[in-house]
Design a protein around this motif. Structure first.
Motif, PDB file in Angstrom:
ATOM      1  N   ILE A 252     -17.460  50.518   5.345  1.00  0.00           N
ATOM      2  CA  ILE A 252     -17.179  51.959   5.481  1.00  0.00           C
ATOM      3  C   ILE A 252     -15.678  52.220   5.486  1.00  0.00           C
ATOM      4  O   ILE A 252     -15.193  53.095   4.772  1.00  0.00           O
ATOM      5  N   LEU A 253     -14.938  51.454   6.283  1.00  0.00           N
ATOM      6  CA  LEU A 253     -13.496  51.673   6.367  1.00  0.00           C
ATOM      7  C   LEU A 253     -12.790  51.330   5.059  1.00  0.00           C
ATOM      8  O   LEU A 253     -11.905  52.062   4.620  1.00  0.00           O
ATOM      9  N   ARG A 254     -13.189  50.224   4.422  1.00  0.00           N
ATOM     10  CA  ARG A 254     -12.510  49.787   3.197  1.00  0.00           C
ATOM     11  C   ARG A 254     -12.837  50.666   1.982  1.00  0.00           C
ATOM     12  O   ARG A 254     -11.946  51.100   1.279  1.00  0.00           O
ATOM     13  N   TYR A 255     -14.114  50.910   1.748  1.00  0.00           N
ATOM     14  CA  TYR A 255     -14.498  51.516   0.483  1.00  0.00           C
ATOM     15  C   TYR A 255     -14.794  53.008   0.541  1.00  0.00           C
ATOM     16  O   TYR A 255     -14.767  53.674  -0.484  1.00  0.00           O
TER      17      TYR A 255
ATOM     18  N   THR B  79      -6.766  49.947   3.769  1.00  0.00           N
ATOM     19  CA  THR B  79      -6.511  48.622   3.226  1.00  0.00           C
ATOM     20  C   THR B  79      -7.165  47.586   4.129  1.00  0.00           C
ATOM     21  O   THR B  79      -7.599  47.898   5.239  1.00  0.00           O
ATOM     22  N   LEU B  80      -7.177  46.352   3.677  1.00  0.00           N
ATOM     23  CA  LEU B  80      -7.750  45.277   4.476  1.00  0.00           C
ATOM     24  C   LEU B  80      -6.953  45.087   5.769  1.00  0.00           C
ATOM     25  O   LEU B  80      -7.533  44.887   6.840  1.00  0.00           O
TER      26      LEU B  80
ATOM     27  N   GLN C 296     -15.875  41.308   4.738  1.00  0.00           N
ATOM     28  CA  GLN C 296     -15.966  42.103   3.510  1.00  0.00           C
ATOM     29  C   GLN C 296     -16.689  41.311   2.435  1.00  0.00           C
ATOM     30  O   GLN C 296     -17.599  41.831   1.787  1.00  0.00           O
ATOM     31  N   ARG C 297     -16.312  40.050   2.242  1.00  0.00           N
ATOM     32  CA  ARG C 297     -16.980  39.212   1.229  1.00  0.00           C
ATOM     33  C   ARG C 297     -18.469  39.050   1.529  1.00  0.00           C
ATOM     34  O   ARG C 297     -19.312  39.168   0.641  1.00  0.00           O
TER      35      ARG C 297
END
Length: 156
Positions: free
Chosen positions: A112-115, A120-121, A139-140
Motif C-alpha cells: 500500500i505504501l509503496r505502490y 520510496t522504499l 515487498q519481494r
C-alpha cells in the motif's frame, strides 16, 4: 516547526494522507475521519517531534495507527468485511483488491505504501519502523504472492 509551518505542510501532503487512509480503510468517509484525527493528534503533539525533517514519516505513522484503530472498531462491530466501490480506482479492480486483502498485514502495509501511496522504499521502511532490507524483502515476497494469486485468478 511552528503551527503555520505545520498547516502549510499538511496542505501539501493532504492528498497523500487521504489516499493512504482510503487504501487502508476502503471507505471515503472513514478515510477523511482518520486523516482529520491524525492531523489533530499530530498538532497536539507537535512539540514532541524532535526532528522536523521526519515530519512526513511521523504523521503517516500516526495515520496508519488511526486506520488500524478504525479497522479494529469495525471488526468489533462485524460490519466491515469488504471494500466499498468508492475505493481508489487502481485498487478497485476486483482480483487485485482480493489478492491484496489476502496478504498478511506486514506485506500489505509495504504494498500500500509503496505502490498506492507513492512512497520510496526508504520512506516505507522509515514509516513502518523497519530496516530497509526488511522492507525490500517484504515487498519481494508480497509481489511474488500477488503474482501467484493473480495468475491463479486468470487461469480460472
Amino acid at each position: 516547526m511552528t503551527e503555520e509551518q505545520f498547516a502549510l505542510h499538511i496542505e501539501e501532503i493532504k492528498y497523500k494522507l487521504y489516499r493512504t487512509a482510503l487504501l487502508y480503510l476502503g471507505n471515503e468517509t472513514l478515510a477523511v475521519d482518520a486523516v482529520d484525527e491524525s492531523v489533530y493528534k499530530a498538532l497536539c503533539s507537535l512539540k514532541k517531534l524532535r526532528q522536523p525533517e521526519y515530519f512526513d514519516t511521523w504523521i503517516i505513522r500516526i495515520l496508519i495507527n488511526e486506520c488500524y484503530k478504525e479497522l479494529k472498531r469495525q471488526k468489533r462491530r462485524g460490519s466491515f468485511d469488504e471494500f466499498p466501490e468508492t475505493a481508489e480506482e487502481a485498487f478497485d479492480r476486483l482480483p487485485l483488491k482480493e489478492a491484496i486483502a489476502k496478504l498478511p498485514k506486514d506485506l500489505k502495509e509495504v504494498i500500500i505504501l509503496r505502490y498506492f501511496s507513492g512512497y520510496t522504499l526508504v520512506e516505507t521502511a522509515e514509516i513502518l519502523q523497519i530496516p530497509q532490507g526488511t522492507a525490500a524483502s517484504r515487498q519481494r515476497r508480497a509481489l511474488s504472492l500477488l503474482r501467484l494469486e493473480l495468475k491463479e485468478e486468470v487461469s480460472k
